[in-house]
Write a protein that holds these residues in place. Structure first.
Motif, PDB file in Angstrom:
ATOM      1  N   UNK A 471       0.841  -1.198   0.000  1.00 31.20           N
ATOM      2  CA  UNK A 471       0.000   0.000   0.000  1.00 31.20           C
ATOM      3  C   UNK A 471       0.878   1.251   0.000  1.00 31.20           C
ATOM      4  N   UNK A 472       1.951   1.224   0.802  1.00 31.88           N
ATOM      5  CA  UNK A 472       2.871   2.354   0.808  1.00 31.88           C
ATOM      6  C   UNK A 472       3.500   2.589  -0.552  1.00 31.88           C
ATOM      7  N   UNK A 473       3.833   1.511  -1.241  1.00 26.72           N
ATOM      8  CA  UNK A 473       4.392   1.621  -2.580  1.00 26.72           C
ATOM      9  C   UNK A 473       3.410   2.220  -3.564  1.00 26.72           C
ATOM     10  N   UNK A 474       2.133   1.864  -3.442  1.00 29.61           N
ATOM     11  CA  UNK A 474       1.104   2.436  -4.313  1.00 29.61           C
ATOM     12  C   UNK A 474       0.988   3.946  -4.067  1.00 29.61           C
ATOM     13  N   UNK A 475       0.992   4.345  -2.803  1.00 27.63           N
ATOM     14  CA  UNK A 475       0.896   5.769  -2.479  1.00 27.63           C
ATOM     15  C   UNK A 475       2.075   6.537  -3.072  1.00 27.63           C
ATOM     16  N   UNK A 476       3.263   5.992  -2.948  1.00 25.72           N
ATOM     17  CA  UNK A 476       4.456   6.661  -3.463  1.00 25.72           C
ATOM     18  C   UNK A 476       4.436   6.737  -4.988  1.00 25.72           C
ATOM     19  N   UNK A 477       4.031   5.635  -5.628  1.00 27.80           N
ATOM     20  CA  UNK A 477       4.037   5.590  -7.093  1.00 27.80           C
ATOM     21  C   UNK A 477       3.030   6.553  -7.701  1.00 27.80           C
ATOM     22  N   UNK A 478       1.970   6.879  -6.958  1.00 23.71           N
ATOM     23  CA  UNK A 478       0.909   7.732  -7.508  1.00 23.71           C
ATOM     24  C   UNK A 478       0.854   9.099  -6.841  1.00 23.71           C
ATOM     25  N   UNK A 479       1.942   9.467  -6.189  1.00 23.51           N
ATOM     26  CA  UNK A 479       1.970  10.710  -5.410  1.00 23.51           C
ATOM     27  C   UNK A 479       1.636  11.945  -6.248  1.00 23.51           C
ATOM     28  N   UNK A 532      -9.917  -2.116   1.811  1.00 17.06           N
ATOM     29  CA  UNK A 532     -10.987  -1.674   0.911  1.00 17.06           C
ATOM     30  C   UNK A 532     -10.657  -0.308   0.303  1.00 17.06           C
ATOM     31  N   UNK A 533     -10.071   0.579   1.093  1.00 18.98           N
ATOM     32  CA  UNK A 533      -9.701   1.896   0.571  1.00 18.98           C
ATOM     33  C   UNK A 533      -8.598   1.773  -0.482  1.00 18.98           C
ATOM     34  N   UNK A 534      -7.648   0.891  -0.237  1.00 21.17           N
ATOM     35  CA  UNK A 534      -6.579   0.642  -1.211  1.00 21.17           C
ATOM     36  C   UNK A 534      -7.165   0.148  -2.528  1.00 21.17           C
ATOM     37  N   UNK A 535      -8.116  -0.764  -2.434  1.00 22.69           N
ATOM     38  CA  UNK A 535      -8.735  -1.294  -3.651  1.00 22.69           C
ATOM     39  C   UNK A 535      -9.598  -0.236  -4.337  1.00 22.69           C
ATOM     40  N   UNK A 536     -10.236   0.641  -3.558  1.00 23.55           N
ATOM     41  CA  UNK A 536     -10.979   1.742  -4.173  1.00 23.55           C
ATOM     42  C   UNK A 536     -10.033   2.661  -4.950  1.00 23.55           C
ATOM     43  N   UNK A 537      -8.850   2.892  -4.387  1.00 22.80           N
ATOM     44  CA  UNK A 537      -7.887   3.739  -5.086  1.00 22.80           C
ATOM     45  C   UNK A 537      -7.444   3.095  -6.396  1.00 22.80           C
ATOM     46  N   UNK A 538      -7.257   1.780  -6.374  1.00 19.29           N
ATOM     47  CA  UNK A 538      -6.876   1.077  -7.602  1.00 19.29           C
ATOM     48  C   UNK A 538      -8.018   1.115  -8.619  1.00 19.29           C
ATOM     49  N   UNK A 539      -9.259   0.969  -8.139  1.00 17.60           N
ATOM     50  CA  UNK A 539     -10.403   1.038  -9.047  1.00 17.60           C
ATOM     51  C   UNK A 539     -10.543   2.432  -9.640  1.00 17.60           C
ATOM     52  N   UNK A 540     -10.359   3.449  -8.810  1.00 17.95           N
ATOM     53  CA  UNK A 540     -10.472   4.815  -9.297  1.00 17.95           C
ATOM     54  C   UNK A 540      -9.382   5.109 -10.329  1.00 17.95           C
TER      55      UNK A 540
END
Length: 595
Positions: A471-479, A532-540
């Motif tokens: 999840x931290x990696x996703x946040x960093x990659x999409x900062x 669930x929030x992580x998956x919502x971010x991926x869906x968005x």
């Protein structure tokens, strides 16, 4: 009468745009799952759910199952034909090894269609669902002889399967079980004892029922270390592998219960019934946990399924039902009232349900993909990581999905007002059916304890460390993604809450087990919300990336629901952390006699 429409488009979006299952061609069976095949499978599953299973749901609940004097059980009218259509369509066989009659398609695809079937008719879908779990245990731990004798017929749907754990005096504490297994001269065992709450224990849908039964071999160690697992068929197979003589297993009664009336929940009596060891002696729980983990994933999907069908009916009612005027002025001045959907509190309830449903579906399919990677990938590291994640998230899927699923059914019922309390609208059945999912296959409190007591510390915390890093990696990659910015801030804050809670448990749980126990349910839901929030971010992210104008409304709804989840649901993580940090002192201080 309630209605149901299978969310085929949503499932396809998750499989193709979010999970991108087309990128996993190295997994066994994935090369056959081309986009057109996947779409065709989901469309056909939707038709079966909508046209044959759903119309039987309400009448099946009202009729229920009936036991005759000889112990035989009759399922509701129409269930036999519907089950035959289910089995005849190959739906049980979807993910299983072709060597035993399966189609070898991805498990994640089976997870998608199982949601449709559960939403349409939870009670009926349990018969094949339990069978699939029993097959998984057989194929994992059975001898080749047992696998060849039983698995093909169960995969075909000619025979069904059950799981026999609970006894009148023990549920969760299986070390107390009394059912005994006595050795027979031919190498099999005589099984004697009574099991209760056995779903699909006796019925008229198939020619044979294969019971998987936990029992203690005479002389075995006390407690869980002395439990073995046995295959105990209703009819013993003859030399040709067909049902032969009747075994000494019978239905003593049907449980009178709150919901799932169309499923025969039985008291089962084993009076020296012939059983065959599945796996190793005294290691029955290892074998049974294969089925239990399959069942827990299925039950998590049941929570989602009930929430989805309840939402669909509540949303339709809110669009059509005229009641009151909009707070900001009449929206339909030519009519006596505005539709319920103009009221903010109705929208709040519906969006809370939908925000959970769409992320919950993503969680179920994401874990379905992890199961495929864990069992089918040629890469050992990938298998290990997926297996870790699956183990960590199984109690979350089961516990969070069914807790929220039940709450959402109640919310949906509330949208109907008094009509929600009336049988013909179907909402009260959804509430009753959803309630059991919080209890069976390990009550949700046990799921939470399993999470904090076993899954978190396993392998030095490897699974939770990997998830936090992902999840931290996703946040960093999409900062720098401005479109995702409204989601990433709240996700980052909630990830921080999860990290703090995890550190608190590491510090305070080991020194005082009561602290871990007191925090368990809140931690499970905290981890669930972040996931669930992580998956919502991926869906968005996938919704923003899509350039398909034909899906403009669909994608707009996705982005809007993602924002709602981040703004109105995700802040709950702060509350969960605050509760966890209070510890167990006050909770455990009240003397027992004062309760």
């Amino acid at each position: 009468m309630p209605s149901y429409k299978a969310p085929v488009e949503d499932a396809l979006f998750l499989l193709n745009d979010v999970l991108r299952i087309g990128d996993f061609g190295d997994l066994t069976g994935y090369s056959e799952a081309s986009p057109d095949i996947v779409a065709a499978v989901l469309e056909e599953a939707g038709k079966l759910a909508e046209e044959q299973l759903q119309p039987l749901n309400l009448p099946g609940d009202q009729e229920g199952c009936h036991r005759a004097g000889d112990g035989s059980v009759r399922t509701p009218k129409g269930f036999k034909a519907a089950f035959d259509a289910y089995a005849g369509g190959g739906w049980i066989s979807l993910p299983f090894d072709p060597e035993y009659g399966g189609q070898g398609l991805p498990y994640v695809l089976a997870a998608a269609v199982n949601e449709f079937f559960c939403s349409a008719n939870m009670a009926l879908s349990m018969y094949p669902g339990l069978t699939a779990g029993a097959v998984a245990a057989l194929l994992t731990h059975g001898s080749e002889e047992l696998k060849q004798l039983y698995a093909p017929k169960m995969i075909e749907g000619r025979w069904t399967g059950t799981m026999n754990l609970t006894e009148p005096h023990c549920g969760t504490d299986l070390g107390m079980l009394k059912t005994r297994a006595t050795r027979r001269d031919d190498g099999s065992f005589a099984i004697t004892g009574q099991k209760i709450f056995i779903s699909a224990g006796e019925h008229d849908l198939t020619e044979n029922i294969v019971h998987l039964v936990l029992a203690r071999i005479e002389g075995a160690p006390a407690g869980v270390k002395g439990i073995s697992l046995f295959v105990v068929p209703k009819f013993l197979p003859d030399a040709a592998g067909n049902p032969g003589i009747r075994n000494a297993v019978s239905c003593g009664s049907i449980e009178h219960k709150m919901g799932i009336h169309g499923n025969s929940t039985c008291v089962m009596n084993f009076d020296g019934a012939q059983g065959f060891l599945l796996g190793e002696e005294n290691r029955g729980l290892n074998a049974m946990f294969v089925m239990m983990n399959e069942a827990r994933l299925m039950v998590g999907v049941q929570g989602l399924s009930m929430s989805e069908v309840a939402y669909q009916n509540a949303a339709a009612y809110a669009r059509e039902r005229l009641q009151g005027r909009s707070l900001s002025g009449a929206k339909n001045p030519e009519k006596p009232a505005d539709p319920l959907l103009v009221h903010p509190d109705i929208r709040r309830a519906l969006l809370e349900i939908r925000g959970f449903n769409e992320a919950g579906r993503a969680l179920a399919l994401w874990l379905g993909l992890q199961s495929d990677i864990a069992h089918r990938s040629p890469d050992a590291k990938a298998r290990e990581k997926a297996s870790d994640l699956l183990g960590l998230m199984t109690p979350v899927l089961k516990g969070v999905m069914t807790d929220r699923g039940f709450d959402n059914c109640v919310k949906a019922q509330q949208v109907f007002g008094g009509h929600g309390y009336i049988v013909e609208w179907g909402m009260e059945q959804f509430v009753r059916d959803a309630r059991i999912a919080q209890i069976y296959e390990g009550a949700n409190g046990i799921q939470a304890l399993d999470l904090v007591g076993r899954k978190l510390p396993a392998n030095g915390g490897r699974a939770i460390t990997s998830f936090l890093a992902e999840v931290g990696g996703f946040l960093k990659a999409n900062d720098g993604d401005e479109a995702l910015k409204p989601l990433l801030g709240p996700l980052s804050a909630s990830l921080g809450h999860l990290q703090q809670a995890t550190l608190w448990l590491m510090k305070h749980g080991a020194s005082s087990p009561d602290n871990a126990g007191a925090a368990a349910t809140d931690y499970m839901h905290l981890l669930g919300l972040v996931t669930l929030a992580y998956l919502w971010a991926k869906m968005s992210k996938a919704a923003h990336a899509s350039q398909d104008p034909s899906r403009a409304d669909f994608l707009l709804a996705k982005r809007t629901c993602a924002l709602f989840f981040a703004e109105r649901i995700l802040p709950e993580t702060a509350l969960r952390l605050a509760r966890i940090a209070t510890g167990a002192e006050v909770m455990m201080s009240l003397p027992a006699e004062l309760f």
